[in-house]
Design a protein around this motif. Structure first.
Motif, PDB file in Angstrom:
ATOM      1  N   ARG A  67      -1.975  80.622  95.574  1.00 29.51           N
ATOM      2  CA  ARG A  67      -1.522  81.215  94.317  1.00 29.51           C
ATOM      3  C   ARG A  67      -0.007  81.357  94.284  1.00 29.51           C
ATOM      4  N   GLN A  68       0.573  81.891  95.346  1.00 27.13           N
ATOM      5  CA  GLN A  68       2.006  82.179  95.348  1.00 27.13           C
ATOM      6  C   GLN A  68       2.852  80.906  95.365  1.00 27.13           C
ATOM      7  N   ALA A  69       2.382  79.884  96.070  1.00 28.98           N
ATOM      8  CA  ALA A  69       3.145  78.633  96.162  1.00 28.98           C
ATOM      9  C   ALA A  69       2.914  77.728  94.967  1.00 28.98           C
ATOM     10  N   GLY A  70       1.994  78.117  94.097  1.00 25.86           N
ATOM     11  CA  GLY A  70       1.712  77.289  92.935  1.00 25.86           C
ATOM     12  C   GLY A  70       1.186  75.911  93.309  1.00 25.86           C
ATOM     13  N   ILE A  71       0.359  75.853  94.344  1.00 22.17           N
ATOM     14  CA  ILE A  71      -0.175  74.567  94.791  1.00 22.17           C
ATOM     15  C   ILE A  71      -0.997  73.951  93.671  1.00 22.17           C
ATOM     16  N   PRO A  72      -0.680  72.739  93.259  1.00 24.52           N
ATOM     17  CA  PRO A  72      -1.403  72.135  92.129  1.00 24.52           C
ATOM     18  C   PRO A  72      -2.839  71.783  92.489  1.00 24.52           C
ATOM     19  N   PHE A  73      -3.738  72.000  91.550  1.00 21.40           N
ATOM     20  CA  PHE A  73      -5.147  71.673  91.761  1.00 21.40           C
ATOM     21  C   PHE A  73      -5.385  70.232  91.307  1.00 21.40           C
ATOM     22  N   GLU A  74      -4.922  69.324  92.132  1.00 18.80           N
ATOM     23  CA  GLU A  74      -5.047  67.909  91.806  1.00 18.80           C
ATOM     24  C   GLU A  74      -5.111  67.116  93.102  1.00 18.80           C
ATOM     25  N   PHE A  75      -5.533  65.857  93.004  1.00 18.79           N
ATOM     26  CA  PHE A  75      -5.586  65.007  94.170  1.00 18.79           C
ATOM     27  C   PHE A  75      -4.168  64.670  94.610  1.00 18.79           C
ATOM     28  N   PRO A  76      -3.945  64.550  95.920  1.00 14.94           N
ATOM     29  CA  PRO A  76      -2.584  64.302  96.406  1.00 14.94           C
ATOM     30  C   PRO A  76      -2.083  62.916  96.036  1.00 14.94           C
TER      31      PRO A  76
END
Length: 433
Positions: A188-197
């Motif tokens: 959540r804090q790092a804003g990791i995108p919910f997508e394939f790399p």
């Protein structure tokens, strides 16, 4: 989250499917339906909610409230025709309720409103979008502590609780729980995108995803008693890997993992005899092995090999393929198995592969050579490793060192988690005395 308590099933108010045919059901029937939905759809539901909220912990809380709401609502209104869609709509409302006064999350709230439209359109077909693979890749992001990635996958996508996982990761439940909490906060804090790399990031994250899938399969496979819940884990792992193979047809390692799991799964029915006793691989009736599944595994392994990029899962599958040759009456030479284990250990060392190689050495060169190989392993690593003690007990008995064998058998029995395995080792020990 208060929104789940006031959930209604009036379609005109945008509620979940299945309410047209209202009928009273018992609380027990509603609970059974909710449990089936959790067993069959938990990973899918959490994945799609997490992808929209970008917050796994929030999605977990919202989904938990949705299940609680189902237990309160379904006895009055009847079990909906599409429980999964009902639950995700309820969880969406819970999330919106939690965000009601948070203007910063307005954009995400709009996305969740769109999620309701997606489910409305797909209800007729009973479809629930499957975003489990996306969540697996999120859990494998390099910003997340490496030791937390696999347990995070097992918890979020497969619904395993911390208590159940802690032993497998040789970690105290409280410590593992803290790791998982930190990992979710990091996402959540790092804003990791919910997508394939992206392609350049794929190899490292793909291996972590494969490890998570295989850990899920192993959780089910290691349960010799074969309960419904653990068999579901094994089946879901195979399903996820098959999805990954279709998503990435040019990647050989997903094919290797799929072949590995199918080879193992093909022997599932032979692991117990008519009396329910555990049967080890060497003693299994090969007529009980699932030949069509073995054929699928061989096909996947050949496809992987044709891509000319060897990897550890392909080698593990090749070892399992060698074991299945016994059904044709032709054992693979033990020296060839030793070579396969050497290749596997060169790519990816593990204590399990080391012990298995020692057993292959014993077949090729005799029990004393196998014992010598076992003695070379790190004593601190194997002191509580049950397969090392079981292998040592067997080889000591073969070498005629019965007193030492009995002590090793007792140690192996004490380290075994499953009654069927303990009973098997006790029977073998009594015959070796």
């Amino acid at each position: 989250m208060g929104g789940s308590r006031a959930l209604r099933l009036d379609r005109r108010r945008g509620s979940a499917p299945g309410d047209a045919a209202r009928r009273d059901v018992s609380a027990e029937a509603a609970r059974d339906a909710a449990q089936r939905a959790a067993r069959d759809s938990y990973g899918r539901l959490l994945s799609i909610l997490s992808a929209r909220t970008r917050d796994i912990a929030l999605a977990e809380d919202a989904l938990a409230d949705a299940f609680e709401s189902a237990l309160e609502t379904w006895p009055r209104t009847g079990v909906p025709d599409n429980p999964a869609a009902w639950l995700v709509t309820a969880a969406r409302r819970n999330t919106l309720d939690a965000w009601r006064h948070d203007q910063v999350r307005e954009a995400a709230a709009q996305t969740l409103h769109l999620l309701a439209d997606e489910f409305t359109e797909s209800e007729a077909a009973g479809a629930v979008p499957d975003e489990r693979l996306r969540l697996l890749f999120v859990c494998a992001h390099p910003a997340i502590d490496a030791v937390a990635r696999t347990p995070l996958m097992l918890q979020t996508v497969l619904g395993l609780d911390v208590q159940r996982m802690a032993g497998a990761f040789l970690t105290a439940p409280a410590t593992l729980g803290q790791r998982l909490t930190r990992a979710k906060s990091r996402i959540r804090q790092a804003g990791i995108p919910f997508e394939f790399p992206e392609a350049r990031d794929l190899p490292d994250r793909l291996l972590d995803v494969l490890d998570g899938i295989y850990a899920a399969y192993g959780t089910g496979w290691d349960d010799i008693d074969g309960t419904d819940s653990t068999r579901r884990l094994s089946n879901e792992a195979i399903e996820l890997c098959a999805l990954l193979c279709r998503l990435m047809p040019a990647e050989p390692e997903p094919l290797g993992l799929l072949a590995l799991m199918l080879f193992c799964e093909s022997r599932a029915s032979a692991r117990r005899d008519g009396a329910g006793a555990y049967v080890p691989l060497d003693a299994q009736d090969t007529a009980q092995w699932n030949r069509p599944m073995i054929g699928e595994a061989e096909h996947a392994l050949r496809h992987a090999a044709s891509l000319a990029a060897p990897g550890p899962y392909q080698l593990e599958a090749a070892i399992q393929s060698a074991h299945t040759q016994r059904r044709l009456g032709a054992d693979v030479p033990a020296a060839a198995l030793v070579s396969l284990y050497d290749g596997l250990l060169a790519l990816r060392p593990s204590v399990g592969a080391q012990v298995s190689r020692c057993c292959a050495v014993a077949r090729a060169e005799g029990p004393l050579a196998g014992l010598a190989a076992l003695d070379l392993l790190d004593a601190e690593v194997v002191v509580n490793y049950q397969p090392w003690w079981a292998a040592r007990a067997h080889l000591l008995a073969e070498a005629g060192r019965t007193t030492e064998a009995q002590a090793a058998y007792q140690r192996a029995i004490g380290l075994s988690a499953h009654p069927a395995v303990r009973a098997h080792l006790a029977r073998v020990a009594s015959g070796a005395g």
